[in-house]
Design an enzyme around this catalytic site. Structure first.
Site, PDB file in Angstrom:
ATOM      1  N   ASP A  34      12.548  42.327 132.608  1.00 42.05           N
ATOM      2  CA  ASP A  34      11.793  40.561 133.395  1.00 42.05           C
ATOM      3  C   ASP A  34      10.356  41.249 132.876  1.00 42.05           C
ATOM      4  OD1 ASP A  34      14.198  40.049 132.989  1.00 42.05           O
ATOM      5  OD2 ASP A  34      14.190  39.109 134.856  1.00 42.05           O
ATOM      6  N   PHE A  37       8.410  41.750 130.117  1.00 40.37           N
ATOM      7  CA  PHE A  37       8.667  40.303 128.988  1.00 40.37           C
ATOM      8  C   PHE A  37       7.165  39.589 129.751  1.00 40.37           C
ATOM      9  CE2 PHE A  37       9.830  36.195 128.801  1.00 40.37           C
ATOM     10  CZ  PHE A  37      10.254  36.482 127.076  1.00 40.37           C
ATOM     11  N   ASP A  38       7.445  39.529 130.746  1.00 36.85           N
ATOM     12  CA  ASP A  38       6.111  38.821 131.645  1.00 36.85           C
ATOM     13  C   ASP A  38       5.458  39.451 130.565  1.00 36.85           C
ATOM     14  OD1 ASP A  38       8.270  37.116 132.704  1.00 36.85           O
ATOM     15  OD2 ASP A  38       8.316  38.281 134.510  1.00 36.85           O
ATOM     16  N   SER A  83      31.104   9.736 119.317  1.00 37.21           N
ATOM     17  CA  SER A  83      31.919  10.917 120.431  1.00 37.21           C
ATOM     18  C   SER A  83      33.398  11.226 119.855  1.00 37.21           C
ATOM     19  CB  SER A  83      32.719  10.032 121.652  1.00 37.21           C
ATOM     20  OG  SER A  83      32.283   8.735 121.766  1.00 37.21           O
ATOM     21  N   LEU A  84      34.259  11.764 121.101  1.00 37.30           N
ATOM     22  CA  LEU A  84      35.318  12.199 120.222  1.00 37.30           C
ATOM     23  C   LEU A  84      36.583  11.099 121.138  1.00 37.30           C
ATOM     24  CD1 LEU A  84      34.917  15.382 120.723  1.00 37.30           C
ATOM     25  CD2 LEU A  84      35.928  14.871 117.984  1.00 37.30           C
ATOM     26  N   GLU A 121      37.684  24.443 120.586  1.00 34.95           N
ATOM     27  CA  GLU A 121      37.141  25.117 120.749  1.00 34.95           C
ATOM     28  C   GLU A 121      36.687  24.628 122.891  1.00 34.95           C
ATOM     29  OE1 GLU A 121      33.373  23.371 119.250  1.00 34.95           O
ATOM     30  OE2 GLU A 121      34.140  24.241 116.715  1.00 34.95           O
ATOM     31  N   LYS A 123      34.886  22.584 125.688  1.00 31.32           N
ATOM     32  CA  LYS A 123      34.164  21.118 125.769  1.00 31.32           C
ATOM     33  C   LYS A 123      33.554  21.480 126.623  1.00 31.32           C
ATOM     34  CE  LYS A 123      35.507  16.173 125.124  1.00 31.32           C
ATOM     35  NZ  LYS A 123      34.507  16.041 126.766  1.00 31.32           N
ATOM     36  N   ASP A 125      30.523  20.813 129.508  1.00 31.65           N
ATOM     37  CA  ASP A 125      30.545  19.339 129.927  1.00 31.65           C
ATOM     38  C   ASP A 125      28.939  18.745 130.620  1.00 31.65           C
ATOM     39  OD1 ASP A 125      31.150  16.910 131.355  1.00 31.65           O
ATOM     40  OD2 ASP A 125      32.254  18.384 133.253  1.00 31.65           O
ATOM     41  N   ARG A 144      21.776  11.789 123.257  1.00 32.31           N
ATOM     42  CA  ARG A 144      22.826  10.937 122.047  1.00 32.31           C
ATOM     43  C   ARG A 144      22.350   9.141 122.318  1.00 32.31           C
ATOM     44  NH1 ARG A 144      28.480   9.987 121.945  1.00 32.31           N
ATOM     45  NH2 ARG A 144      29.023  11.603 122.810  1.00 32.31           N
ATOM     46  N   GLU A 180      25.183  21.044 122.532  1.00 31.75           N
ATOM     47  CA  GLU A 180      25.182  20.726 124.799  1.00 31.75           C
ATOM     48  C   GLU A 180      24.592  21.146 125.155  1.00 31.75           C
ATOM     49  OE1 GLU A 180      28.102  17.975 124.583  1.00 31.75           O
ATOM     50  OE2 GLU A 180      28.799  18.029 126.317  1.00 31.75           O
ATOM     51  N   TYR A 232      28.014  23.325 118.275  1.00 36.96           N
ATOM     52  CA  TYR A 232      29.195  23.312 117.935  1.00 36.96           C
ATOM     53  C   TYR A 232      28.873  22.729 116.729  1.00 36.96           C
ATOM     54  CZ  TYR A 232      28.655  19.276 121.023  1.00 36.96           C
ATOM     55  OH  TYR A 232      28.465  18.931 122.109  1.00 36.96           O
ATOM     56  N   LYS A 295      39.690  20.669 115.990  1.00 35.78           N
ATOM     57  CA  LYS A 295      38.338  19.738 114.377  1.00 35.78           C
ATOM     58  C   LYS A 295      39.355  20.335 113.423  1.00 35.78           C
ATOM     59  CE  LYS A 295      34.213  20.278 117.092  1.00 35.78           C
ATOM     60  NZ  LYS A 295      32.661  21.192 117.156  1.00 35.78           N
ATOM     61  N   LYS A 319      41.831  16.269 127.680  1.00 30.70           N
ATOM     62  CA  LYS A 319      40.580  16.814 128.749  1.00 30.70           C
ATOM     63  C   LYS A 319      41.950  17.797 129.505  1.00 30.70           C
ATOM     64  CE  LYS A 319      37.691  13.593 128.849  1.00 30.70           C
ATOM     65  NZ  LYS A 319      36.494  13.664 129.227  1.00 30.70           N
ATOM     66  N   CYS A 413      31.145   8.625 170.397  1.00 24.33           N
ATOM     67  CA  CYS A 413      30.827   9.765 169.068  1.00 24.33           C
ATOM     68  C   CYS A 413      30.366  11.137 169.934  1.00 24.33           C
ATOM     69  CB  CYS A 413      29.016   8.353 169.384  1.00 24.33           C
ATOM     70  SG  CYS A 413      27.832   9.668 168.482  1.00 24.33           S
ATOM     71  N   CYS A 416      26.396  11.384 171.048  1.00 28.53           N
ATOM     72  CA  CYS A 416      25.901  11.207 171.938  1.00 28.53           C
ATOM     73  C   CYS A 416      27.200  10.368 173.168  1.00 28.53           C
ATOM     74  CB  CYS A 416      25.015  10.132 171.730  1.00 28.53           C
ATOM     75  SG  CYS A 416      25.821   7.982 171.032  1.00 28.53           S
ATOM     76  N   CYS A 431      28.611   4.122 165.453  1.00 30.92           N
ATOM     77  CA  CYS A 431      28.031   4.204 167.207  1.00 30.92           C
ATOM     78  C   CYS A 431      26.507   3.564 167.246  1.00 30.92           C
ATOM     79  CB  CYS A 431      27.868   5.806 167.481  1.00 30.92           C
ATOM     80  SG  CYS A 431      26.482   6.056 168.344  1.00 30.92           S
ATOM     81  N   CYS A 437      21.362   7.820 169.955  1.00 31.12           N
ATOM     82  CA  CYS A 437      21.977   8.332 169.327  1.00 31.12           C
ATOM     83  C   CYS A 437      21.101   9.676 167.689  1.00 31.12           C
ATOM     84  CB  CYS A 437      22.888   8.256 168.488  1.00 31.12           C
ATOM     85  SG  CYS A 437      24.385   9.122 167.584  1.00 31.12           S
TER      86      CYS A 437
HETATM   87  S1  IVH Z   1      32.155  17.974 118.253  1.00 33.88           S
HETATM   88  C1  IVH Z   1      32.008  13.886 115.770  1.00 33.88           C
HETATM   89  N1  IVH Z   1      32.441  20.039 120.180  1.00 33.88           N
HETATM   90  O1  IVH Z   1      31.656  15.548 124.082  1.00 33.88           O
HETATM   91  C2  IVH Z   1      31.952  14.534 117.367  1.00 33.88           C
HETATM   92  N2  IVH Z   1      31.601  18.428 121.031  1.00 33.88           N
HETATM   93  O2  IVH Z   1      32.781  12.616 123.247  1.00 33.88           O
HETATM   94  C3  IVH Z   1      31.069  15.624 117.358  1.00 33.88           C
HETATM   95  N3  IVH Z   1      31.672  18.353 123.915  1.00 33.88           N
HETATM   96  O3  IVH Z   1      29.352  14.011 122.273  1.00 33.88           O
HETATM   97  C4  IVH Z   1      31.567  16.230 119.162  1.00 33.88           C
HETATM   98  N4  IVH Z   1      31.833  20.257 123.363  1.00 33.88           N
HETATM   99  O4  IVH Z   1      29.194  15.611 124.225  1.00 33.88           O
HETATM  100  C5  IVH Z   1      31.953  18.395 120.155  1.00 33.88           C
HETATM  101  N5  IVH Z   1      33.295  22.064 121.474  1.00 33.88           N
HETATM  102  C6  IVH Z   1      32.631  20.728 121.006  1.00 33.88           C
HETATM  103  C7  IVH Z   1      32.102  19.802 122.723  1.00 33.88           C
HETATM  104  C8  IVH Z   1      31.768  18.698 122.148  1.00 33.88           C
HETATM  105  C9  IVH Z   1      30.955  19.360 124.272  1.00 33.88           C
HETATM  106  C10 IVH Z   1      31.365  16.817 123.915  1.00 33.88           C
HETATM  107  C11 IVH Z   1      30.292  16.124 123.455  1.00 33.88           C
HETATM  108  C12 IVH Z   1      30.760  14.906 122.949  1.00 33.88           C
HETATM  109  C13 IVH Z   1      31.857  14.672 123.853  1.00 33.88           C
HETATM  110  C14 IVH Z   1      33.177  14.089 122.952  1.00 33.88           C
END
Ligand code: IVH
Length: 675
Positions: A34, A37-38, A83-84, A121, A123, A125, A144, A180, A232, A295, A319, A413, A416, A431, A437
């Site tokens: 580090d 690098f710095d 979204s999915l 893959e 997911k 968070d 998004r 993400e 992804y 997928k 999920k 309490c 007190c 209380c 208190c």
């Molecule tokens: S693919 C067309 N792959 O989960 C959808 N999403 O509702 C493309 N997420 O909005 C998304 N890991 O924010 C995809 N390996 C992954 C993911 C992923 C997390 C999130 C992403 C998406 C939400 C699904």
């Protein structure tokens, strides 16, 4: 150094630093310390200062942040950010596989047979992000948002070490890549530890922490938060790749961070195996995942399947269920909050749950304890969702000791000793000894100095605790008697901070009446109610004389608030406090200035404020509206008189105003209106 060599040196250093960034953040295999690098970064920053003409917006020096984003511009996504759809069990997934087969014109009876490749893959968070690259350079990072438009967070995204600013290898000229942004668990734990030490509320979970961080105006703070980004999903026109798997392999070569755990599956059974493996293994990851994404691999098949309005038909999220464990309830302790509310907390035999050791769980209130019928020594089931505090969801009755007794809720309490009261229809015990208190006294002082109250920002929770323990303050009026000399002997109190505190307290004497009225902490009198009362009654001496009927005449004041006000001013201790504060010079009347500035020019008008303004803060604008008799509202309806729009008004609000025919006016129009 001549200009030409400075230019070369800057380029060379930038390249080298980015290579080290890549090794560190993407490969997780640093090749220098580090410190080294710095040193390199320092050299670059110095040179760029000397030769600002060679400072590129994509220089690795930009990663340390410093730039402020006043307003996050709203940007339309080139491809909508969908979204999915979710699944929660095997049946849902079998159903998905069946629909995929149907959609591709395959025989339904082929279930469990090969023929379709799925990529599984993790997911992640966090918050989704779309990164646009042109000729190998990062152009934009957009959140998004509502899926159609998102916020441009490029400045903040540049601080994330794993997001490449310039690409390497053989990349297409134009493309977008999605992924993400998340906060690694270790970073999250460190931040919360620090917050705890500062007496600040902990961040709820890494996901909220990440999205909160990306919305911060100061990119320097974002840089310090060490976010990470995994990609992804590659999008673009006429890209030469045949499958999702191939794209993932490609984008890695350009410098993107792709999680190494993706897997090609040849039937739905393989998918189940992947899910079951990660359901257990997920706690050993350095970041949170909340499921698995499945997928269809082939782009041709993806295209054939297409999209519904909300999500692709070629992918689904699985999920995970919240994890449960059983452990023994050792004891129950009772915490006293700032308002006197009592919260029972379960002390558990430490147990490993969702990757952390759990020792405590919330029991919420007496009813929950009674409903669960938990007893000391019971084996209890504990569950952890997305939040940090786990909860007890049940008791293992087979394991109950015969001698166990139902829990008797405390009657006094724990701080007190005052008797606890539970009002009809309320869940919590309180209380009521609010002036003596300790947690309540400190809570009142914290409320008093808060930003929306007296705004004494040199005084934080920790300092208040310190002063309280030293016997320097027992109530809000004591603040105004503090002397610098009394503070100096305290631990960690330097001359300068002591002076700041005294100055802050003195400055607060100018805070207008309505905020003083909020600050003194009459139960149920919030910021807005305090304003309404101050504007109507104008003087605390008149307010004290009001009876219940008169109080109820005030906007926003009903039975409960009226009774609470009467009770407050009936209390001798409170009367004393008010007198002392008056003597200290606080504002207990509406000032002449405020009186003359007010008008009823906006009477009967309901106004929605949206966006960011040039001459006023949003709070000031809202205050002006109220001062001139108008009403603030947060959502646009047919009743809205007009929308006062600043820069960057939300697109949804714009659409809604237009469709309802509600007029949109600017800050200048508004200023003309009230002047
Ligand atoms: S693919 C067309 N792959 O989960 C959808 N999403 O509702 C493309 N997420 O909005 C998304 N890991 O924010 C995809 N390996 C992954 C993911 C992923 C997390 C999130 C992403 C998406 C939400 C699904």
């Amino acid at each position: 150094m001549d200009k030409e060599s400075a230019k070369n040196k800057i380029e060379q250093l930038s390249k080298l630093i980015e290579e080290h960034n890549y090794n560190y953040y993407v490969l997780d295999q640093p090749t220098i310390s580090d410190f080294e690098f710095d040193k390199l970064l320092e050299q670059l920053i110095l040179l760029e200062k000397e030769y600002p003409e060679f400072l590129s917006p994509l220089s690795p020096s930009q990663r340390v942040g410093g730039q402020i984003t006043k307003v996050f511009q709203s940007v339309k996504h080139q491809y909508p950010m969908l979204s999915l759809s979710n699944s929660y069990n095997d049946e849902d997934l079998i159903d998905f596989d069946r629909k995929v087969r149907e959609g591709l014109g395959m025989n339904e009876a082929d279930l469990f047979n090969e023929g379709i490749e799925y990529v599984c893959e993790l997911k992640f968070d966090g918050l989704s992000i779309g990164l646009t690259y042109e000729n190998g350079e990062l152009k934009k990072a957009v959140t998004r948002g509502d899926g159609v438009q998102g916020d441009d967070v490029t400045t903040n995204a540049k601080t994330i070490g794993s997001i490449p600013l310039k690409l390497k290898g053989n990349f297409p000229a134009n493309f977008e890549i999605r992924g993400e942004i998340f906060m690694p668990r270790k970073v999250f734990d460190e931040i919360n530890k620090e917050r705890e030490e500062l007496g600040e509320a902990p961040l709820a979970n890494p996901r909220n922490a990440a999205s909160g961080t990306m919305k911060m105006q100061d990119s320097k703070v974002v840089a310090e938060r060490n976010l990470d980004c995994i990609l992804y999903f590659l999008l673009g026109e006429k890209l030469p790749y045949k499958s999702h798997y191939q794209s993932l392999e490609e984008v890695k070569k350009w410098g993107f961070k792709v999680d190494k755990n993706y897997k090609l599956c040849y039937n739905i059974n393989d998918v189940f195996n992947f899910i079951n493996y990660w359901d257990k293994e997920r706690y050993n990851l350095p970041f949170d995942i909340d499921g698995i994404v499945i997928k269809v691999n082939s782009y041709k098949q993806q295209q054939q399947l297409g999209y519904t309005a909300k999500s692709p038909r070629w992918a689904i999220a699985y999920k995970f269920k919240a994890e449960q464990v059983s452990t023994v309830l050792d004891s129950i302790s009772y915490q006293v909050g700032r308002t006197g509310a009592i919260t029972p907390v379960a002390n558990l035999k430490p147990v490993q749950l969702a990757g952390t050791v759990v020792k405590r769980a919330s029991l919420h209130n007496a009813d929950i304890i009674e409903k669960l019928d938990v007893r000391i020594g019971d084996t209890v089931f504990v569950e952890k969702g997305g939040e940090i505090i786990p909860k007890i969801i049940g008791v293992d009755l087979n394991n109950r000791k015969p001698e166990s007794k139902t829990i008797e809720y405390i009657k006094t309490c724990p701080e007190c000793n005052a008797p606890l009261i539970r009002k009809e229809g309320e869940a919590l015990h309180y209380c009521l000894n609010e002036n003596n208190c300790p947690p309540q006294v400190k809570g009142k002082i914290e409320h008093f100095v808060g930003r929306k109250a007296m705004n004494i920002d040199s005084l934080g929770a920790e300092t208040i605790d310190q002063f309280y323990k030293a016997g320097l303050i027992k109530n809000i009026a004591d603040l105004y008697e503090l002397k610098k000399e009394q503070l100096l002997p305290l631990e960690r109190m330097a001359e300068k901070s002591a002076q700041n505190i005294i100055d802050g307290i003195n400055e607060s004497k100018k805070v207008p009446f309505e905020r003083v009225l909020f600050a003194i902490g009459i139960r149920h009198v919030g910021e807005t109610t305090a304003k309404k009362i101050a504007r109507k009654v104008k003087d605390i001496d008149l307010l004290i004389k009001n009876n219940k009927e008169e109080l109820i005449q005030i906007d926003e004041v009903g039975e409960t608030i009226a009774e609470s006000i009467l009770a407050f001013f009936n209390d001798e201790q409170n009367k004393n406090l008010i007198n002392k504060l008056k003597q200290a010079g606080l504002q207990f009347k509406v000032s002449e200035e405020q009186l003359s500035a007010a008008s009823n020019k906006l009477e009967g008008k309901t106004i929605v404020v949206s966006g960011v303004f040039n001459n006023h803060s949003r709070d000031q604008i809202k205050e002006l509206i109220e001062m001139h008799g108008g009403k603030n509202s947060s959502s646009i309806s047919k009743k809205t008189s007009f929308v006062l729009a600043g820069e960057n008004m939300g697109p949804e609000k714009h659409k809604k105003a237009e469709s309802l025919g509600v007029k949109i006016i600017t800050e200048e129009d508004f200023e003309k209106m009230i002047n």
